[in-house]
Scaffold this motif. Structure first.
Motif, PDB file in Angstrom:
ATOM      1  N   ILE A  26      59.557 -36.968  42.793  1.00  0.00           N
ATOM      2  CA  ILE A  26      59.739 -38.134  43.656  1.00  0.00           C
ATOM      3  C   ILE A  26      58.775 -38.064  44.835  1.00  0.00           C
ATOM      4  CG2 ILE A  26      61.359 -39.290  45.216  1.00  0.00           C
ATOM      5  CD1 ILE A  26      62.034 -39.730  42.310  1.00  0.00           C
ATOM      6  N   SER A  75      70.511 -36.230  44.278  1.00  0.00           N
ATOM      7  CA  SER A  75      69.598 -36.815  45.265  1.00  0.00           C
ATOM      8  C   SER A  75      68.360 -37.398  44.578  1.00  0.00           C
ATOM      9  CB  SER A  75      69.195 -35.745  46.282  1.00  0.00           C
ATOM     10  OG  SER A  75      68.195 -36.228  47.129  1.00  0.00           O
ATOM     11  N   ASN A  76      67.777 -36.641  43.663  1.00  0.00           N
ATOM     12  CA  ASN A  76      66.612 -37.149  42.933  1.00  0.00           C
ATOM     13  C   ASN A  76      66.996 -38.261  41.971  1.00  0.00           C
ATOM     14  OD1 ASN A  76      64.189 -35.680  43.816  1.00  0.00           O
ATOM     15  ND2 ASN A  76      65.376 -33.892  43.227  1.00  0.00           N
ATOM     16  N   ALA A  78      69.355 -40.450  42.482  1.00  0.00           N
ATOM     17  CA  ALA A  78      69.514 -41.646  43.327  1.00  0.00           C
ATOM     18  C   ALA A  78      68.149 -42.231  43.688  1.00  0.00           C
ATOM     19  CB  ALA A  78      70.298 -41.308  44.589  1.00  0.00           C
ATOM     20  N   ALA A  79      67.190 -41.375  43.991  1.00  0.00           N
ATOM     21  CA  ALA A  79      65.842 -41.847  44.314  1.00  0.00           C
ATOM     22  C   ALA A  79      65.202 -42.517  43.099  1.00  0.00           C
ATOM     23  CB  ALA A  79      64.980 -40.687  44.813  1.00  0.00           C
ATOM     24  N   HIS A  81      66.844 -44.080  40.721  1.00  0.00           N
ATOM     25  CA  HIS A  81      67.530 -45.367  40.561  1.00  0.00           C
ATOM     26  C   HIS A  81      66.900 -46.440  41.453  1.00  0.00           C
ATOM     27  CE1 HIS A  81      71.020 -45.075  37.865  1.00  0.00           C
ATOM     28  NE2 HIS A  81      70.973 -43.782  38.142  1.00  0.00           N
ATOM     29  N   LYS A  82      66.419 -46.065  42.619  1.00  0.00           N
ATOM     30  CA  LYS A  82      65.820 -47.028  43.548  1.00  0.00           C
ATOM     31  C   LYS A  82      64.485 -47.565  43.057  1.00  0.00           C
ATOM     32  CE  LYS A  82      68.006 -45.232  47.711  1.00  0.00           C
ATOM     33  NZ  LYS A  82      67.779 -44.545  48.996  1.00  0.00           N
ATOM     34  N   ILE A  83      63.738 -46.768  42.298  1.00  0.00           N
ATOM     35  CA  ILE A  83      62.395 -47.196  41.884  1.00  0.00           C
ATOM     36  C   ILE A  83      62.306 -47.594  40.412  1.00  0.00           C
ATOM     37  CG2 ILE A  83      61.237 -45.858  43.687  1.00  0.00           C
ATOM     38  CD1 ILE A  83      60.493 -43.803  41.497  1.00  0.00           C
ATOM     39  N   CYS A  84      63.358 -47.311  39.650  1.00  0.00           N
ATOM     40  CA  CYS A  84      63.335 -47.585  38.214  1.00  0.00           C
ATOM     41  C   CYS A  84      63.544 -49.070  37.929  1.00  0.00           C
ATOM     42  CB  CYS A  84      64.440 -46.773  37.532  1.00  0.00           C
ATOM     43  SG  CYS A  84      64.494 -46.974  35.745  1.00  0.00           S
ATOM     44  N   GLU A  86      64.987 -52.229  36.233  1.00  0.00           N
ATOM     45  CA  GLU A  86      66.358 -52.396  35.748  1.00  0.00           C
ATOM     46  C   GLU A  86      66.502 -52.173  34.246  1.00  0.00           C
ATOM     47  OE1 GLU A  86      69.945 -55.688  35.813  1.00  0.00           O
ATOM     48  OE2 GLU A  86      68.270 -55.915  37.189  1.00  0.00           O
ATOM     49  N   LEU A  89      67.047 -48.357  33.409  1.00  0.00           N
ATOM     50  CA  LEU A  89      68.040 -47.540  34.113  1.00  0.00           C
ATOM     51  C   LEU A  89      68.833 -46.633  33.176  1.00  0.00           C
ATOM     52  CD1 LEU A  89      69.372 -50.054  36.797  1.00  0.00           C
ATOM     53  CD2 LEU A  89      68.019 -47.975  37.197  1.00  0.00           C
TER      54      LEU A  89
END
Length: 141
Positions: A26, A75-76, A78-79, A81-84, A86, A89
């Motif tokens: 990330i 944590s990674n 979640a990070a 999920h923010k950039i993937c 849709e 996912l």
């Protein structure tokens, strides 16, 4: 470490033609960065070959190219999920979800600890990769 483990274990299982592994982070900086000497020591002590150690940041094309995107901790994940995108996912997973018998879902970051932490991470990576290979083994007739 997980990339080295995945590469070796898939080859030993006769599955290297069925899997393509890569490593990206990330927050990784692009370029060549030598592995922590403790990583190298643990891997060599368990008869793994040391990889090239090049780092790179995950890119949007990775979500298209790979069937699975594996994170080591929440944590990674979640990070990611923010950039993937849709539509991809469902490709995101924690490594240890493939090995529920280890009793935890995260591989801890060993870098601020001692050598024992790196040994533990290797054990967890091996368990996770074995579970992943078993779960995604090609079906034979």
């Amino acid at each position: 470490m997980a990339l080295v483990v995945a590469t070796k274990l898939s080859k030993e299982a006769g599955l290297s033609a069925n899997f393509k592994f890569d490593s990206a982070g990330i927050h990784a900086e692009k370029g060549r960065k030598r592995s922590d000497t403790r990583v190298e020591s643990v891997l060599l002590g368990h008869h793994y070959s040391i990889g090239k150690g090049r780092t790179r940041r995950i890119g949007l094309d990775d979500f298209e190219q790979f069937d699975l995107i594996i994170a080591m901790d929440r944590s990674n994940l979640a990070a990611l999920h923010k950039i993937c995108p849709e539509q991809h996912l469902s490709k995101l997973h924690l490594l240890l979800t493939f090995s529920p018998e280890v009793g935890q879902d995260e591989v801890p970051d060993p870098y601020f600890g001692n050598q024992e932490g790196f040994e533990r991470v290797l054990t967890l990576c091996e368990a996770g990769v074995k579970g992943l290979l078993k779960a995604h083994r090609p079906q034979t007739l």
